[in-house]
Design an enzyme around this catalytic site. Sequence first.
Site, PDB file in Angstrom:
ATOM      1  N   LYS A  58       0.859  -1.319   0.112  1.00 32.08           N
ATOM      2  CA  LYS A  58       0.253  -0.167   0.133  1.00 32.08           C
ATOM      3  C   LYS A  58       0.822   1.245  -0.232  1.00 32.08           C
ATOM      4  CE  LYS A  58      -3.988  -1.975   1.629  1.00 32.08           C
ATOM      5  NZ  LYS A  58      -3.545  -3.526   1.952  1.00 32.08           N
TER       6      LYS A  58
HETATM    7  C1  LIG Z   1      -4.269  -4.909   1.383  1.00 29.56           C
HETATM    8  C2  LIG Z   1      -3.401  -5.720   1.106  1.00 29.56           C
HETATM    9  C3  LIG Z   1      -3.797  -6.840   0.197  1.00 29.56           C
HETATM   10  C4  LIG Z   1      -5.042  -6.682  -0.619  1.00 29.56           C
HETATM   11  O1  LIG Z   1      -5.003  -5.889  -1.646  1.00 29.56           O
HETATM   12  P1  LIG Z   1      -6.450  -5.596  -2.429  1.00 29.56           P
HETATM   13  O2  LIG Z   1      -5.939  -4.246  -3.159  1.00 29.56           O
HETATM   14  O3  LIG Z   1      -7.174  -4.998  -1.222  1.00 29.56           O
HETATM   15  O4  LIG Z   1      -6.921  -6.591  -3.324  1.00 29.56           O
HETATM   16  C5  LIG Z   1      -3.104  -7.928  -0.001  1.00 29.56           C
HETATM   17  N1  LIG Z   1      -1.810  -7.963   0.945  1.00 29.56           N
HETATM   18  C6  LIG Z   1      -1.533  -7.049   1.610  1.00 29.56           C
HETATM   19  C7  LIG Z   1      -0.304  -7.402   2.610  1.00 29.56           C
HETATM   20  C8  LIG Z   1      -2.372  -5.850   1.958  1.00 29.56           C
HETATM   21  O5  LIG Z   1      -1.827  -5.316   2.816  1.00 29.56           O
END
Ligand SMILES: *Cc1c(COP(=O)(O)O)cnc(C)c1O
Length: 513
Positions: free
Chosen positions: A117
Amino acid sequence: MKYFSTRGHPGEQSFEDVVLAGLAPDGGLYIPKEIPTLPENWRSEWAGLSYQQLAINILSLFISPDELPPADLVRLVSKTYTVGPSVFRHPSITPLVQLDPQTHVLELFHGPTYAFKDLALQLVGNLFEYFLDRRNSAKSPGEPPEKLTVVGATSGDTGSAAIYGLRNKANISVFILFPQGRVSPIQEAQMTTVLDENVHNLSVSGTFDNCQDILKTLLSDKGFNEKHQLGAVNSINWARILVQIVYYFSAYFQLLRNPDVDVAHSEIQFVVPTGNFGDIFAGYYAKRMGLPMGKLGIATNSNDILARFWTSGTYQKVDPNAGHVVGGVYATISPAMDIAVSSNFERLLWYLAYDIAVQNDKTSKRAAACEQVRNWMIAVKNRGTVDLSAVLEGARRDFVADKANDEQTVTTIRKYYETRSYLADPHTAVGLCAAEVFAKSNSTTTVQVVLSTAHPAKFAEAVQRAHPSFDVETVFGDLLLWERRVHAIVGAEEELTGLVRNAIDKIASGHHP
Ligand SMILES: *Cc1c(COP(=O)(O)O)cnc(C)c1O
């Protein structure tokens, strides 16, 4: 480039408005009017570019120069994707690691909070700051500056990534709601040890769903919204999807440079550990823009609403065969993917609805797709289920889906550690596990790129189930002992929204409770 709501709210918005607003007023999500195509010689001209230059080229296709002057975009991107202490740790930003010539891992965890993120929220923070500065410098002397209050709810990763993206930014304050005692110790430490004055952690005596409901109530409260100028950074924010497109291209060019891979005679398959469908949906745009790839692989944990849809054509919150699930969500060892419904899936549904619309002209087709999506989303909300078999074939053209439970996840971590010396975090392991299933029906020349969404040290407890001597301290040092600042919000469930509202009111007006 203008943007409109998937549910048809009248009018078109600029990139700036879309980024600052997050959700459309009708509850829909913003999508661009067109999906841009790549310049003719993109493959040769972009092949040697740095991550930053690649990002500038791709973002420019979606943001008009009269909205964001090219020189400013260059400055924002260069400042964001740079190597340094509280920025990114790897010169390639998203390095591609080869496990074998047909299996590669795209590591998205080299940002400040060790999860994917960061790639989006580091830039979103800088965009917020840039737009606010621009609005404020256009004001006449004496006029009060425009401020933005970002409120987010998190089960872990979004909160820390948002805090690190927004800390210390002028005229922006950030409030993060998290469920008390229900985020991992490292995640909690990452959030609460940020002591910048504009960062406020609210630990709420409830579940993540409570936090999300409180957030929704506050965001849809017009008075509160106007008073504080609320902004949202959750995964439906368009800017997050947009900037994630870049690393699919980066992976492609890294494969091109790899002498072990014959890209011209292979099909590339990206496999993505998926929760809210934001990460993988950026891959869908890359595909539609013309990046050569096969079907995108969706990997879910036991919260498998997407995997079930791709099997049955029904999009249903609770699996009727799964027995009792607390709050509609299983608590798994890959908690960032523990979701009941996948918010960005609505965006894909819009494109699928557009493809089956029978109207002849673009405008009517677009309106029909919006109406269809609105009806589907109302059905999900009211009945918890909707029959989407009309678009199943379309969905299967671009995606395959599978899932991995906790036991399979741990087995996969152990297997990759023992046989390839690669230590995956549990989310990445869900991807690796599903990739093996997809590989069985792929052609022999398929090259898989599994997106790695978090550093293993971030989910140490789960990793230690597969590799008991794994030591987090080598990564996080004594972070758990650092000074913290957090406001506890404690009360009965029905009081929590009011308590959070009061806390934000007080803190925002300078009276810390
Ligand atoms: C947020 C997150 C995901 C999922 O991603 P999306 O865009 O919501 O599908 C997967 N792995 C980690 C470690 C995350 O922080």
